[in-house]
Design a protein around this motif. Sequence first.
Motif, mmCIF file in Angstrom:
data_model
loop_
_atom_site.group_PDB
_atom_site.id
_atom_site.type_symbol
_atom_site.label_atom_id
_atom_site.label_comp_id
_atom_site.label_asym_id
_atom_site.label_seq_id
_atom_site.Cartn_x
_atom_site.Cartn_y
_atom_site.Cartn_z
ATOM 1 N N LYS A 21 0.813 -1.219 0.000
ATOM 2 C CA LYS A 21 0.000 0.000 0.000
ATOM 3 C C LYS A 21 0.854 1.281 0.000
ATOM 4 O O LYS A 21 0.584 2.202 -0.759
ATOM 5 N N ARG A 44 2.351 6.336 17.749
ATOM 6 C CA ARG A 44 3.464 5.386 17.682
ATOM 7 C C ARG A 44 4.778 6.140 17.479
ATOM 8 O O ARG A 44 4.797 7.259 16.979
ATOM 9 N N ARG A 47 9.748 5.428 13.058
ATOM 10 C CA ARG A 47 10.726 4.409 12.653
ATOM 11 C C ARG A 47 11.939 5.139 12.082
ATOM 12 O O ARG A 47 11.833 6.310 11.698
ATOM 13 N N TYR A 56 4.115 11.065 9.245
ATOM 14 C CA TYR A 56 3.084 11.228 10.285
ATOM 15 C C TYR A 56 3.387 12.488 11.089
ATOM 16 O O TYR A 56 4.516 12.981 11.085
ATOM 17 N N GLU A 75 -11.381 11.193 11.506
ATOM 18 C CA GLU A 75 -11.590 9.833 12.016
ATOM 19 C C GLU A 75 -10.391 9.501 12.865
ATOM 20 O O GLU A 75 -9.339 10.105 12.722
ATOM 21 N N VAL A 79 -4.716 1.179 16.379
ATOM 22 C CA VAL A 79 -4.125 0.143 15.536
ATOM 23 C C VAL A 79 -2.832 -0.303 16.218
ATOM 24 O O VAL A 79 -1.994 0.541 16.549
ATOM 25 N N PHE A 80 -2.657 -1.611 16.414
ATOM 26 C CA PHE A 80 -1.454 -2.144 17.084
ATOM 27 C C PHE A 80 -1.160 -1.426 18.406
ATOM 28 O O PHE A 80 -0.004 -1.120 18.715
ATOM 29 N N TYR A 84 -4.148 6.297 15.819
ATOM 30 C CA TYR A 84 -3.893 6.902 14.511
ATOM 31 C C TYR A 84 -5.126 7.725 14.158
ATOM 32 O O TYR A 84 -6.252 7.302 14.430
ATOM 33 N N GLY A 85 -4.941 8.872 13.530
ATOM 34 C CA GLY A 85 -6.104 9.656 13.148
ATOM 35 C C GLY A 85 -5.789 10.637 12.037
ATOM 36 O O GLY A 85 -4.630 11.007 11.801
ATOM 37 N N THR A 86 -6.864 11.044 11.347
ATOM 38 C CA THR A 86 -6.734 11.956 10.210
ATOM 39 C C THR A 86 -7.140 13.368 10.619
ATOM 40 O O THR A 86 -8.301 13.599 10.923
ATOM 41 N N ASP A 104 -3.856 6.823 3.481
ATOM 42 C CA ASP A 104 -3.342 5.482 3.771
ATOM 43 C C ASP A 104 -3.805 5.169 5.192
ATOM 44 O O ASP A 104 -3.136 5.517 6.163
ATOM 45 N N ILE A 105 -4.997 4.589 5.288
ATOM 46 C CA ILE A 105 -5.586 4.356 6.612
ATOM 47 C C ILE A 105 -6.195 2.959 6.675
ATOM 48 O O ILE A 105 -6.385 2.327 5.645
ATOM 49 N N ASP A 106 -6.484 2.489 7.879
ATOM 50 C CA ASP A 106 -6.998 1.123 7.999
ATOM 51 C C ASP A 106 -8.527 1.088 7.796
ATOM 52 O O ASP A 106 -9.147 2.133 7.575
ATOM 53 N N GLY A 109 -10.754 3.511 9.840
ATOM 54 C CA GLY A 109 -10.765 4.893 9.348
ATOM 55 C C GLY A 109 -11.589 5.010 8.079
ATOM 56 O O GLY A 109 -12.362 5.953 7.897
ATOM 57 N N ARG A 153 1.231 -8.107 13.575
ATOM 58 C CA ARG A 153 0.797 -7.584 12.265
ATOM 59 C C ARG A 153 0.103 -8.663 11.438
ATOM 60 O O ARG A 153 -0.849 -8.386 10.713
HETATM 61 P P1 5GP Z 1 2.138 1.984 10.326
HETATM 62 O O1 5GP Z 1 2.342 2.078 11.814
HETATM 63 O O2 5GP Z 1 2.692 0.703 9.766
HETATM 64 O O3 5GP Z 1 2.618 3.214 9.606
HETATM 65 O O4 5GP Z 1 0.566 1.943 10.082
HETATM 66 C C1 5GP Z 1 -0.210 0.973 10.691
HETATM 67 C C2 5GP Z 1 -1.615 0.990 10.129
HETATM 68 O O5 5GP Z 1 -2.297 2.186 10.536
HETATM 69 C C3 5GP Z 1 -1.700 0.977 8.609
HETATM 70 O O6 5GP Z 1 -2.690 0.031 8.223
HETATM 71 C C4 5GP Z 1 -2.143 2.362 8.252
HETATM 72 O O7 5GP Z 1 -2.892 2.385 7.060
HETATM 73 C C5 5GP Z 1 -3.003 2.702 9.447
HETATM 74 N N1 5GP Z 1 -3.164 4.164 9.595
HETATM 75 C C6 5GP Z 1 -2.252 5.128 9.356
HETATM 76 N N2 5GP Z 1 -2.753 6.330 9.585
HETATM 77 C C7 5GP Z 1 -4.049 6.151 9.964
HETATM 78 C C8 5GP Z 1 -5.105 7.043 10.309
HETATM 79 O O8 5GP Z 1 -4.989 8.262 10.318
HETATM 80 N N3 5GP Z 1 -6.279 6.466 10.641
HETATM 81 C C9 5GP Z 1 -6.485 5.129 10.648
HETATM 82 N N4 5GP Z 1 -7.687 4.677 10.967
HETATM 83 N N5 5GP Z 1 -5.505 4.259 10.317
HETATM 84 C C10 5GP Z 1 -4.304 4.759 9.985
#
Ligand code: 5GP
Length: 214
Positions: A21, A44, A47, A56, A75, A79-80, A84-86, A104-106, A109, A153
């Motif tokens: 993705k 989080r 990295r 982010y 939203e 996650v994990f 996470y939010g927009t 790029d959201i789950d 979202g 994951r």
């Molecule tokens: P990563 O930590 O690997 O960057 O992201 C972990 C997961 O969180 C990914 O599936 C990503 O799409 C999701 N994610 C990233 N930003 C957001 C967000 O703002 N809102 C939601 N709901 N999921 C998010």
Amino acid sequence: MTEIQRRGLLIILSSPSGAGKSTLAKRLMAWDPSLKFSVSATTRKPRPGETDGVEYFFRTKDDFEAMVTAGEMLEHAEVFGNYYGTPKGPVEVAMREGRDTLFDIDWQGGQQIRRSSLGKDVVSIFILPPSIADLEQRLRGRAQDSEEVIAGRMAKSRDEISHWAEYDYVIINRDIDAAEAELKTILEAERARADRQPGLNDFVRGLNKEFEAR
Ligand code: 5GP
């Protein structure tokens, strides 16, 4: 050629981690620099190689919760074990300017935005891996996460994949170039939809004037 005014699209990309993705999102952004990438806020830790404000907005839990309470999030989800939010502001600006935004959201979202007042402007795309073996290999290939994180994951992947049918489009990423081509085709078709081009009325009025002037 006359530029027809368009409403901005909200392009939501979801997939389990490791299905390609992020690579597809980067390729789409390079193909069309007018796209705006929605930079999420997260609790989080960054990295290696990640910069605050680019991949982010890295925030503390308190700061994140304050943003949610202030109604600044379009939203948000856990996650994990992290939030996470927009952020809402940049999305509203892009929509006013008729620019498309890429998320790029789950699935959580995706569901929240689809069900919001902006839902009619959403185009949602789910990326599936060709196999679970492939998915695990790609997760391990990143070599950034511990065994425990990888196991977490993989478990989350199953949950994420279970939401595939909620999306408008599904791409199976067997080959990254083919997946990229499919993604561009989807975007081009969605942009050409009559109901997404409010400027068409004026354009056709202009065509009719031309008819009348003949
Ligand atoms: P990563 O930590 O690997 O960057 O992201 C972990 C997961 O969180 C990914 O599936 C990503 O799409 C999701 N994610 C990233 N930003 C957001 C967000 O703002 N809102 C939601 N709901 N999921 C998010």
